[in-house]
Scaffold this motif. Structure first.
Motif, PDB file in Angstrom:
ATOM      1  N   TYR A 172       0.417  -1.165   0.248  1.00  9.40           N
ATOM      2  CA  TYR A 172       0.401  -0.161   0.159  1.00  9.40           C
ATOM      3  C   TYR A 172       0.945   1.039  -0.243  1.00  9.40           C
ATOM      4  O   TYR A 172       0.236   2.102  -0.592  1.00  9.40           O
ATOM      5  N   TYR A 173       1.826   0.922   0.608  1.00 10.33           N
ATOM      6  CA  TYR A 173       2.653   2.548   0.668  1.00 10.33           C
ATOM      7  C   TYR A 173       4.017   3.084  -0.351  1.00 10.33           C
ATOM      8  O   TYR A 173       4.142   3.330  -0.227  1.00 10.33           O
ATOM      9  N   TYR A 174       4.248   1.524  -1.027  1.00  7.30           N
ATOM     10  CA  TYR A 174       4.960   1.635  -2.028  1.00  7.30           C
ATOM     11  C   TYR A 174       3.818   2.393  -3.257  1.00  7.30           C
ATOM     12  O   TYR A 174       4.913   3.562  -3.814  1.00  7.30           O
ATOM     13  N   MET A 175       2.787   2.101  -3.065  1.00  5.43           N
ATOM     14  CA  MET A 175       2.297   3.176  -3.972  1.00  5.43           C
ATOM     15  C   MET A 175       1.968   4.480  -4.560  1.00  5.43           C
ATOM     16  O   MET A 175       2.813   4.786  -5.244  1.00  5.43           O
ATOM     17  N   LEU A 176       1.894   4.298  -2.743  1.00  6.46           N
ATOM     18  CA  LEU A 176       1.148   5.710  -2.525  1.00  6.46           C
ATOM     19  C   LEU A 176       2.491   6.639  -2.637  1.00  6.46           C
ATOM     20  O   LEU A 176       2.682   7.881  -2.902  1.00  6.46           O
ATOM     21  N   ALA A 177       4.504   6.129  -2.193  1.00  9.97           N
ATOM     22  CA  ALA A 177       4.909   7.210  -1.877  1.00  9.97           C
ATOM     23  C   ALA A 177       5.008   7.068  -3.619  1.00  9.97           C
ATOM     24  O   ALA A 177       5.734   8.485  -4.176  1.00  9.97           O
ATOM     25  N   ASN A 178       4.939   5.849  -4.371  1.00  9.64           N
ATOM     26  CA  ASN A 178       5.093   6.462  -5.688  1.00  9.64           C
ATOM     27  C   ASN A 178       4.239   7.764  -6.183  1.00  9.64           C
ATOM     28  O   ASN A 178       4.547   8.335  -7.189  1.00  9.64           O
ATOM     29  N   ASP A 179       2.930   7.599  -6.005  1.00 12.55           N
ATOM     30  CA  ASP A 179       2.098   8.189  -6.804  1.00 12.55           C
ATOM     31  C   ASP A 179       2.274  10.051  -5.677  1.00 12.55           C
ATOM     32  O   ASP A 179       2.021  11.044  -6.401  1.00 12.55           O
ATOM     33  N   MET A 180       2.773   9.308  -4.221  1.00 14.36           N
ATOM     34  CA  MET A 180       2.805  11.466  -3.733  1.00 14.36           C
ATOM     35  C   MET A 180       4.685  12.467  -3.691  1.00 14.36           C
ATOM     36  O   MET A 180       4.365  13.099  -4.449  1.00 14.36           O
ATOM     37  N   GLY A 181       5.410  11.329  -4.721  1.00 14.41           N
ATOM     38  CA  GLY A 181       7.020  11.866  -5.074  1.00 14.41           C
ATOM     39  C   GLY A 181       7.430  12.840  -3.599  1.00 14.41           C
ATOM     40  O   GLY A 181       6.422  12.549  -2.421  1.00 14.41           O
ATOM     41  N   ILE A 182       8.545  12.345  -3.881  1.00 14.79           N
ATOM     42  CA  ILE A 182       9.442  12.698  -3.025  1.00 14.79           C
ATOM     43  C   ILE A 182       9.531  14.396  -2.188  1.00 14.79           C
ATOM     44  O   ILE A 182       9.077  14.090  -1.123  1.00 14.79           O
ATOM     45  N   GLU A 183       8.572  14.895  -2.684  1.00 19.79           N
ATOM     46  CA  GLU A 183       8.898  16.400  -2.862  1.00 19.79           C
ATOM     47  C   GLU A 183       7.924  16.832  -1.917  1.00 19.79           C
ATOM     48  O   GLU A 183       7.730  16.689  -0.355  1.00 19.79           O
ATOM     49  N   SER A 184       6.929  15.824  -1.818  1.00 16.66           N
ATOM     50  CA  SER A 184       5.077  16.317  -1.350  1.00 16.66           C
ATOM     51  C   SER A 184       5.624  15.538  -0.158  1.00 16.66           C
ATOM     52  O   SER A 184       5.113  16.261   1.812  1.00 16.66           O
ATOM     53  N   ILE A 185       6.119  14.112   0.057  1.00 15.41           N
ATOM     54  CA  ILE A 185       6.376  13.640   1.246  1.00 15.41           C
ATOM     55  C   ILE A 185       7.412  14.584   2.231  1.00 15.41           C
ATOM     56  O   ILE A 185       7.185  14.363   3.121  1.00 15.41           O
ATOM     57  N   ALA A 186       8.082  14.926   1.394  1.00 11.22           N
ATOM     58  CA  ALA A 186       9.567  15.910   2.757  1.00 11.22           C
ATOM     59  C   ALA A 186       8.772  16.569   3.148  1.00 11.22           C
ATOM     60  O   ALA A 186       8.810  17.553   4.500  1.00 11.22           O
ATOM     61  N   ARG A 187       8.118  17.761   2.587  1.00 12.81           N
ATOM     62  CA  ARG A 187       7.301  18.559   2.888  1.00 12.81           C
ATOM     63  C   ARG A 187       5.945  18.024   4.463  1.00 12.81           C
ATOM     64  O   ARG A 187       6.042  19.313   4.752  1.00 12.81           O
ATOM     65  N   PHE A 188       5.535  17.191   3.941  1.00 16.09           N
ATOM     66  CA  PHE A 188       4.016  17.078   4.711  1.00 16.09           C
ATOM     67  C   PHE A 188       5.118  16.453   6.401  1.00 16.09           C
ATOM     68  O   PHE A 188       5.121  17.020   7.340  1.00 16.09           O
ATOM     69  N   MET A 189       6.404  15.436   6.303  1.00 24.69           N
ATOM     70  CA  MET A 189       7.290  15.056   7.362  1.00 24.69           C
ATOM     71  C   MET A 189       7.842  16.200   7.762  1.00 24.69           C
ATOM     72  O   MET A 189       8.329  16.262   9.230  1.00 24.69           O
ATOM     73  N   GLY A 190       8.130  17.045   7.224  1.00 28.56           N
ATOM     74  CA  GLY A 190       9.149  18.340   7.274  1.00 28.56           C
ATOM     75  C   GLY A 190       7.924  19.062   8.755  1.00 28.56           C
ATOM     76  O   GLY A 190       8.827  20.152   9.780  1.00 28.56           O
ATOM     77  N   GLN A 191       6.123  19.052   8.346  1.00 30.36           N
ATOM     78  CA  GLN A 191       5.883  19.856   9.157  1.00 30.36           C
ATOM     79  C   GLN A 191       5.487  19.131  10.635  1.00 30.36           C
ATOM     80  O   GLN A 191       5.139  19.658  11.463  1.00 30.36           O
ATOM     81  N   LEU A 192       5.343  18.613  10.091  1.00 28.89           N
ATOM     82  CA  LEU A 192       5.806  17.288  11.548  1.00 28.89           C
ATOM     83  C   LEU A 192       7.012  17.092  12.736  1.00 28.89           C
ATOM     84  O   LEU A 192       6.918  16.238  13.355  1.00 28.89           O
ATOM     85  N   GLY A 193       7.966  17.852  12.409  1.00 27.96           N
ATOM     86  CA  GLY A 193       9.074  17.989  12.951  1.00 27.96           C
ATOM     87  C   GLY A 193      10.278  16.516  12.491  1.00 27.96           C
ATOM     88  O   GLY A 193      11.331  16.653  13.530  1.00 27.96           O
ATOM     89  N   LEU A 194       9.480  15.879  11.460  1.00 34.23           N
ATOM     90  CA  LEU A 194      11.201  14.871  11.427  1.00 34.23           C
ATOM     91  C   LEU A 194      12.776  15.375  11.428  1.00 34.23           C
ATOM     92  O   LEU A 194      12.197  15.818   9.868  1.00 34.23           O
TER      93      LEU A 194
END
Length: 631
Positions: A390-412
């Protein structure tokens, strides 16, 4: 023929020379007297105040009085760091003619062990020769009396009453509390840069790590002074005046010492970390890093063999894993990915995928942990059963930029700002990060295949346990993120006034409430019907959690069998959680290094912490490992 010189003329010339000499001598004497008188006037009149002050300085000595260091207590008032007075036998090397002979002589009067001599030599190498250095600490009354009777034999040696720091609970919370030790050259430079040199006259020790270091100037207090009249030989005659020192301020922590001690014991002899946070304030309830160490070893200058044992141990007891250890989050990353998908519109809660047990991308097959897959999977099931595909597919759909932007807001991938020095940043992977990280152009390019592993918390992902704890606390608190902190308030030693460390909201994330509730519901499902269910069976409260297993090295397609691997090659076990689910009072992240499955090693520790904090008891059998096939 020259006329003979008459005796009368010669006598006149001699008389003339004599008078000239007398006149010259008189003038010289007059000039000398004038210069002398002028000098007397200069010294006695014009420079009177200056030399009077100098004379007073020679007559009066200012002796610093070291203040009593502030006490550190937990949220219930349990003492974590305090002081006590004891006698110390000290040598001033500059006043001793034969140091070796003096030490040998002392050994005949008072027991001086080889470890005492080693420590003294170490201090001697690090100190100035005119400083008073301890050769023996914590003398008994009998030893003090014995030395006093033989004091005349040992010039330059004296017994002094000193304040000693003590950590009553020993190794409990040592990475949070830290320790004090003797001031070195680097400490002196820091003190001078902070313009605190005058306040540290006579002070031998300073905070080196943890809260002892971070709140050093609060804990130290204000040095007092005693004016002592001395004779020409430097001996004290009488005390003239005294300015009392001001005790350092006291710290009251958010930490719960009972919870801290229980959590440390829950790890047993395993390496790992745990950070428990109060979601509504950011107050840290427990900060665990195991193995730990006894901070009392450092106070007098740690023995060489103790230092070697701590510094060379493969378990690295001096490493604060909670703040400095950066680990792949494994499947604990999945709830954050799911929330990102909902917030960015890449997925809805009811949207499903078909999981055959793998995901093919770019000629490479990314396998799920379950052979044959999980079948039809929606978001709830993807978290409860921890479906990788599920998350392999999701990561591919979201793209690294979108993932990094959201996780940065979480403080990671960024420092939380906790009130302890030396926190690590971790790694939040992105194309920009990769360009900074690598030097060669071919290494700097971000490949689409690298994004796939990021989705399940692997790849370049590396976060500290405190970052994971802050992230899950933010989810538990519906998007309101607080800065983690250990000090609750500071008490002024003079007035008793308490200065509260107010909870500091770092940001309020604009998440939709229904999206957060979807993630919380799924995390509750983990502990009731999913990978954390066995650890939380029979719990008297509802909690949410997520297990995780972080790969240490690649098996290159082989099946994972922990029993066949060396311990250091086994996967890390992780668990994030919050409780009670309806109104979270505690959120945590647990890491067990090389512990295998998160459900097997990390989740039972979280259960013990929750049961203790919420119910005041230890759950029966919670320390036993449970069988698990999934992370």
């Amino acid at each position: 023929m020259l006329a003979r010189q008459s005796p009368l003329n010669a006598q006149d010339r001699e008389l003339h020379r004599f008078r000239f000499r007398v006149a010259f001598a008189a003038v010289a004497v007059a000039v000398a007297f004038f210069v002398l008188i002028a000098r007397f006037v200069h010294l006695q009149v014009m420079r009177h105040d200056y030399y009077t002050t100098r004379a007073e300085d020679n007559r009066i000595s200012l002796v610093p009085i070291v203040p009593n260091r502030g006490v550190i207590v937990d949220r219930q008032g349990v003492v974590l760091a305090r002081n006590y007075s004891a006698f110390t036998l000290e040598i001033t090397p500059s006043k001793v003619d034969d140091l070796d002979a003096t030490i040998e002589g002392l050994g005949k009067v008072i027991e001086v062990l080889p470890k005492d001599r080693k420590r003294f030599r170490k201090l001697l190498d690090e100190s100035k020769t005119f400083e008073s250095l301890p050769i023996r600490s914590r003398l008994s009354e009998e030893e003090v009396a014995r030395f006093a009777a033989n004091r005349y034999l040992f010039p330059g040696v004296e017994v002094k009453a000193r304040l000693f720091r003590q950590y009553p609970l020993g190794a409990v919370a040592s990475h949070a509390i830290g320790y004090i030790s003797r001031i070195n050259k680097r400490d002196l430079e820091m003190i001078e840069e902070s313009e605190q040199a005058a306040n540290y006259k006579g002070t031998d020790h300073i905070g080196k790590t943890g809260l002892e270091q971070k709140y050093e100037f609060q804990l130290h207090g204000e040095t007092g002074y005693e004016q002592v009249e001395i004779d020409a030989g430097g001996r004290a005659i009488r005390n003239l005046s005294r300015t009392a020192p001001v005790q350092g301020n006291n710290l009251t922590l958010t930490l719960d010492a009972g919870l801290q001690e229980m959590a440390e014991k829950a790890f047993g002899d395993r390496r790992g970390a745990l950070v428990a946070i109060e979601p509504s304030t950011g107050g840290i309830l427990a900060l665990v890093s195991t193995p730990t160490f006894d901070p009392n070893l450092f106070i007098d200058g740690i023995r060489t063999d103790d230092w070697d044992l701590l510094n060379t141990s493969p378990d690295k007891p001096l490493l604060n894993r909670a703040l400095n250890g950066a680990y792949p989050p494994g499947s604990t990353f999945k709830p954050f990915m799911a929330l990102a998908a909902l917030e960015t519109g890449k997925r809805t809660a009811g949207q499903t995928i078909s999981d055959p047990g793998f995901f093919n991308f770019g000629g490479h097959q990314f396998r799920d942990d379950k052979k044959g897959g999980h079948g039809t999977v929606d978001m709830y099931k993807s978290i409860v059963q921890s479906c990788d595909t599920y998350y392999y597919m999701l990561a591919n759909d979201m793209g690294i930029e979108s993932i990094a932007r959201f996780m940065g807001q979480l403080g990671l991938g960024r420092r939380t700002g906790v009130d302890i020095e030396g926190e690590s940043e971790g790694v939040l992977p992105s194309p920009e990060w990769k360009r900074r990280r690598f030097k060669r152009p071919e290494q700097q390019k971000w490949f689409a295949g690298e994004t796939i592993s990021i989705g399940i918390g692997q790849g370049y992902n590396a976060y500290t346990p405190i970052q994971l704890a802050q992230a899950v606390a933010t989810v538990a608190n519906n998007g309101v993120m607080y800065r983690p902190h250990l000090v609750k308030y500071i008490t002024d030693s003079r007035t008793g006034e308490k200065t509260m460390i107010e909870p500091e909201p770092l940001r309020v994330l604009p998440w939709k409430r229904q999206n957060v509730e979807t993630i919380k519901k799924a995390m509750i499902g983990v502990n009731t019907a999913g990978t954390g269910a066995r650890a939380f069976a029979g719990a008297a409260y509802v909690s949410g959690g997520k297990t995780g297993t972080a790969q240490v090295f690649s098996l290159k397609g082989s099946d994972y069998k922990s029993a066949r691997l060396k311990e250091e090659l086994r996967d890390h076990a992780l668990f994030i959680a919050f409780a009670p689910a309806d109104e979270p009072k505690i959120a945590l992240a647990v890491l067990v290094e090389n512990g295998g499955f998160g459900a097997q090693s990390a989740a039972p520790i979280a259960r013990m912490v929750f049961d203790y904090y919420l119910l005041g008891k230890l759950p029966k059998g919670a320390a036993n490992e449970v069988d698990a096939e999934e992370d």
